[in-house]
Write an enzyme that holds these catalytic residues in place. Structure first.
Site, short mmCIF file in Angstrom:
data_model
loop_
_atom_site.label_atom_id
_atom_site.label_comp_id
_atom_site.label_asym_id
_atom_site.label_seq_id
_atom_site.Cartn_x
_atom_site.Cartn_y
_atom_site.Cartn_z
N SER A 233 -6.13 -4.54 -17.29
CA SER A 233 -5.99 -3.30 -18.07
C SER A 233 -4.95 -3.43 -19.18
O SER A 233 -5.21 -3.02 -20.32
CB SER A 233 -5.67 -2.13 -17.15
OG SER A 233 -4.51 -2.39 -16.40
N HIS A 263 -9.56 -4.36 -9.56
CA HIS A 263 -8.26 -4.02 -10.16
C HIS A 263 -7.77 -2.70 -9.55
O HIS A 263 -7.31 -2.68 -8.41
CB HIS A 263 -8.46 -3.94 -11.68
CG HIS A 263 -7.21 -3.94 -12.49
ND1 HIS A 263 -5.97 -4.13 -11.96
CD2 HIS A 263 -7.00 -3.74 -13.83
CE1 HIS A 263 -5.06 -4.07 -12.93
NE2 HIS A 263 -5.66 -3.83 -14.07
N HIS A 309 -1.98 -11.49 -2.53
CA HIS A 309 -1.67 -11.24 -3.95
C HIS A 309 -1.82 -12.51 -4.75
O HIS A 309 -1.55 -13.60 -4.24
CB HIS A 309 -0.24 -10.70 -4.10
CG HIS A 309 -0.03 -9.98 -5.38
ND1 HIS A 309 0.36 -10.61 -6.53
CD2 HIS A 309 -0.20 -8.67 -5.70
CE1 HIS A 309 0.43 -9.73 -7.50
NE2 HIS A 309 0.11 -8.54 -7.03
N ARG A 318 7.09 -2.91 -3.79
CA ARG A 318 6.53 -1.56 -4.02
C ARG A 318 5.94 -1.01 -2.72
O ARG A 318 6.01 0.18 -2.45
CB ARG A 318 5.46 -1.62 -5.13
CG ARG A 318 6.03 -2.06 -6.48
CD ARG A 318 4.96 -2.28 -7.51
NE ARG A 318 4.01 -3.31 -7.09
CZ ARG A 318 2.85 -3.56 -7.69
NH1 ARG A 318 2.48 -2.85 -8.74
NH2 ARG A 318 2.06 -4.51 -7.25
N ASP A 366 -0.95 -1.63 -2.45
CA ASP A 366 -2.00 -0.69 -2.05
C ASP A 366 -2.06 -0.42 -0.55
O ASP A 366 -2.80 0.47 -0.11
CB ASP A 366 -3.37 -1.23 -2.49
CG ASP A 366 -3.49 -1.28 -3.99
OD1 ASP A 366 -2.91 -0.40 -4.65
OD2 ASP A 366 -4.16 -2.19 -4.50
N1 CMX Z 1 -7.93 -11.09 3.71
C1 CMX Z 1 -8.72 -12.16 3.96
N2 CMX Z 1 -8.81 -13.23 3.18
C2 CMX Z 1 -8.01 -13.25 2.10
C3 CMX Z 1 -7.12 -12.22 1.79
C4 CMX Z 1 -7.10 -11.09 2.64
N3 CMX Z 1 -6.34 -10.02 2.39
N4 CMX Z 1 -6.46 -12.53 0.66
C5 CMX Z 1 -6.91 -13.74 0.27
N5 CMX Z 1 -7.87 -14.17 1.14
C6 CMX Z 1 -8.65 -15.40 1.03
C7 CMX Z 1 -9.40 -15.39 -0.30
O1 CMX Z 1 -10.59 -14.61 -0.22
C8 CMX Z 1 -9.63 -16.86 -0.52
O2 CMX Z 1 -10.73 -17.25 0.27
P1 CMX Z 1 -11.84 -18.31 -0.30
O3 CMX Z 1 -11.07 -19.57 -0.53
O4 CMX Z 1 -12.84 -18.39 0.78
O5 CMX Z 1 -12.36 -17.70 -1.57
C9 CMX Z 1 -8.38 -17.48 0.07
O6 CMX Z 1 -7.80 -16.51 0.95
C10 CMX Z 1 -7.33 -17.85 -0.98
O7 CMX Z 1 -7.08 -16.71 -1.81
P2 CMX Z 1 -5.63 -16.44 -2.38
O8 CMX Z 1 -5.29 -17.55 -3.31
O9 CMX Z 1 -4.70 -16.15 -1.25
O10 CMX Z 1 -5.80 -15.06 -3.13
P3 CMX Z 1 -6.29 -14.79 -4.64
O11 CMX Z 1 -5.13 -14.99 -5.54
O12 CMX Z 1 -7.56 -15.52 -4.92
O13 CMX Z 1 -6.66 -13.24 -4.55
C11 CMX Z 1 -6.35 -10.96 -3.91
C12 CMX Z 1 -5.69 -12.22 -4.48
C13 CMX Z 1 -5.36 -9.81 -3.99
C14 CMX Z 1 -7.61 -10.60 -4.74
C15 CMX Z 1 -6.73 -11.25 -2.44
O14 CMX Z 1 -5.57 -11.52 -1.70
C16 CMX Z 1 -7.52 -10.13 -1.80
O15 CMX Z 1 -8.73 -10.08 -1.94
N6 CMX Z 1 -6.82 -9.19 -1.08
C17 CMX Z 1 -7.47 -8.05 -0.48
C18 CMX Z 1 -7.81 -7.00 -1.53
C19 CMX Z 1 -6.55 -6.33 -2.08
O16 CMX Z 1 -5.64 -5.98 -1.35
N7 CMX Z 1 -6.51 -6.11 -3.41
C20 CMX Z 1 -5.38 -5.42 -4.02
C21 CMX Z 1 -4.63 -6.32 -4.97
C22 CMX Z 1 -3.44 -5.57 -5.51
C23 CMX Z 1 -2.89 -6.18 -6.76
O17 CMX Z 1 -3.47 -7.13 -7.31
O18 CMX Z 1 -1.87 -5.67 -7.23
#
Ligand code: CMX
Length: 432
Positions: A233, A263, A309, A318, A366
């Site tokens: 954003s 997002h 994250h 936060r 969140d």
């Molecule tokens: N639960 C289960 N698996 C998770 C996870 C979680 N909360 N967080 C990461 N993983 C997995 C990923 O899906 C990824 O799996 P694959 O290798 O099979 O694709 C693996 O762990 C490695 O990912 P990562 O490097 O730890 O995380 P990313 O940087 O790719 O993604 C995020 C970050 C936030 C999108 C991810 O942790 C996630 O999907 N969390 C849950 C959704 C969420 O809380 N979103 C809010 C984000 C808030 C913000 O960005 O401020």
């Protein structure tokens, strides 16, 4: 708004001096290398932008200027806007002065309400927020002055004017969207004696003048205000404004990015997850129940919302600030209790699950906020991203004001084709 304007001018002078000395050391110094993986992977980890409003440290979280989340979380959003724009906290008389200034600029135009009321009843509130801002674009002072012909050095002053006009109308607009979309459509008038967040809380018409709800909205609007310059954003807003499309266009564009499920929409997923646990186990839920639920969710290939994250490698400060609020005002709430139980069990599970592939097993911003909003009667989950948006507009405004003040040019990275990449690797004899 003389204090704010003067302090922005000082900040711009300091930032410009820093840039001059960086350039004096050589504009061609390499800051970051770009790999094929990054070019095809959303430019993750590529250092390609400068943003002086805030930065995120993997271990200490969000900083605004040089202040940590703990330093600023008890402040008012108005003070945070000052901090974002100037790098310092305002003096104690700022809040009164700012309230008087914003009071002069309130009043969402009637045609904006007409636009919002003409939309289908099930329109997403983020669409309404984005359209509401865009509908007021004709009011842009920057556009008017630009058409008259102004020096580049003056751009930031008119961008600031637009920012103040948008911020003044924002609580009214956001609350009106809630009332039109989820209530009886009757608008509650702006109260000139209330602060920015207090007004929004009041005009939503959910908890009357409950000061605890106003406190939560204040905290929410502070904690979501900015998160560096590269998130979808903020970056979108900056790109649009870099074309000298005025702030109304830029804010609306940024909000359109925030509306995405990857997002700004993530926070409602967290609350849904908590409610599923409640539905399954009721009020007698135990830590073992929650542990099983988390494991089952992971086994079914889904993520645990609110955990993990892209940058952070610790519990998001936060999240800690929201938990502190919950401990003070919501201990007995069933959703908050589940949010606490999730915090007690989830990180240990994620640390080892599937070979420990999750880079950050800790909660993000969140993980708890939805349960707090629900406790005060905010049960329209689709609206949570609007609150996020209202807060993030503080960051969009500050980032664009500073960028205009520093005379930053239009943003235009180079894109290439697959063929170009193949040729480049071949010609340079590069192997993975
Ligand atoms: N639960 C289960 N698996 C998770 C996870 C979680 N909360 N967080 C990461 N993983 C997995 C990923 O899906 C990824 O799996 P694959 O290798 O099979 O694709 C693996 O762990 C490695 O990912 P990562 O490097 O730890 O995380 P990313 O940087 O790719 O993604 C995020 C970050 C936030 C999108 C991810 O942790 C996630 O999907 N969390 C849950 C959704 C969420 O809380 N979103 C809010 C984000 C808030 C913000 O960005 O401020």
């Amino acid at each position: 708004m003389s204090i704010l304007k003067e302090e922005i001018r000082l900040n711009l002078n300091n930032l410009q001096n820093e840039i001059d000395s960086i350039f004096a050391q050589g504009k061609s110094a390499v800051l970051s290398e770009v790999t094929v993986g990054q070019v095809y992977g959303g430019m993750r980890g590529l250092t390609a932008l400068v943003c002086n409003t805030s930065y995120v440290d993997p271990y200490s979280g969000l900083h605004i200027g040089e202040y940590t989340t703990e330093d600023f979380s008890s402040r008012y959003p108005e003070e945070i806007f000052f901090l974002l724009c100037t790098g310092k906290f305002p003096e104690s008389d700022f809040l009164d002065e700012f309230r008087i200034e914003l009071n002069k600029r309130t009043g969402v135009p009637e045609y904006t309400w007409d636009v919002l009321r003409a939309l289908p009843k099930d329109t997403h509130p983020m669409t309404m927020l984005s359209l509401g801002i865009l509908s007021m674009e004709n009011e842009s002072i920057f556009k008017r002055e630009y058409q008259k012909g102004i020096a580049k050095t003056e751009y930031w002053k008119y961008t600031l004017e637009d920012a103040l006009n948008v911020l003044a109308k924002l609580p009214e607009l956001a609350a009106g969207i809630y009332r039109i979309r989820f209530g009886d459509g009757e608008l509650i008038p702006h109260n000139p004696n209330l602060d920015w967040a207090g007004n929004l809380a009041n005009m939503l018409g959910i908890s009357g003048t409950d000061e605890k709800f106003a406190k939560l909205i204040r905290l929410y609007l502070v904690l979501h205000c900015d998160h560096e310059g590269g998130n979808v954003s903020a970056f979108t807003s900056r790109v649009v404004n870099s074309a000298l499309s005025d702030l109304y266009y830029a804010i609306s564009a940024g909000l359109n990015g925030l509306a995405g499920p990857l997002h700004g929409l993530a926070n409602q997923e967290c609350l849904k997850f908590i409610l599923k646990i409640h539905e399954r186990y009721g009020v007698a839920v135990t830590l073992d129940n929650v542990k099983n639920f988390v494991l089952k969710t992971l086994d079914s290939g889904k993520v645990i919302p609110g955990y993990g994250h892209a940058v952070l490698r610790v519990t998001d400060p936060r999240f800690t600030a929201f938990m502190k609020f919950g401990d003070e005002y919501c201990q007995e709430n069933y959703c908050f209790k589940i949010a606490k139980m999730l915090f007690a069990v989830t990180p240990n599970i994620l640390k080892t699950y599937n070979g420990g592939k999750v880079a950050n097993p800790w909660p993000n911003v969140d993980a708890a906020s939805g349960s707090l909003l629900l406790k005060f009667g905010m049960d329209q989950f689709d609206y949570y991203t609007v609150l996020f948006g209202v807060s993030r507009i503080l960051g969009f405004c500050a980032q664009n004001i500073l960028a205009q003040g520093l005379g930053q040019p239009i943003i235009r990275p180079k894109s290439v084709t697959n063929k170009w990449v193949v040729e480049h690797l071949k010609n340079n004899k590069i192997n993975a």
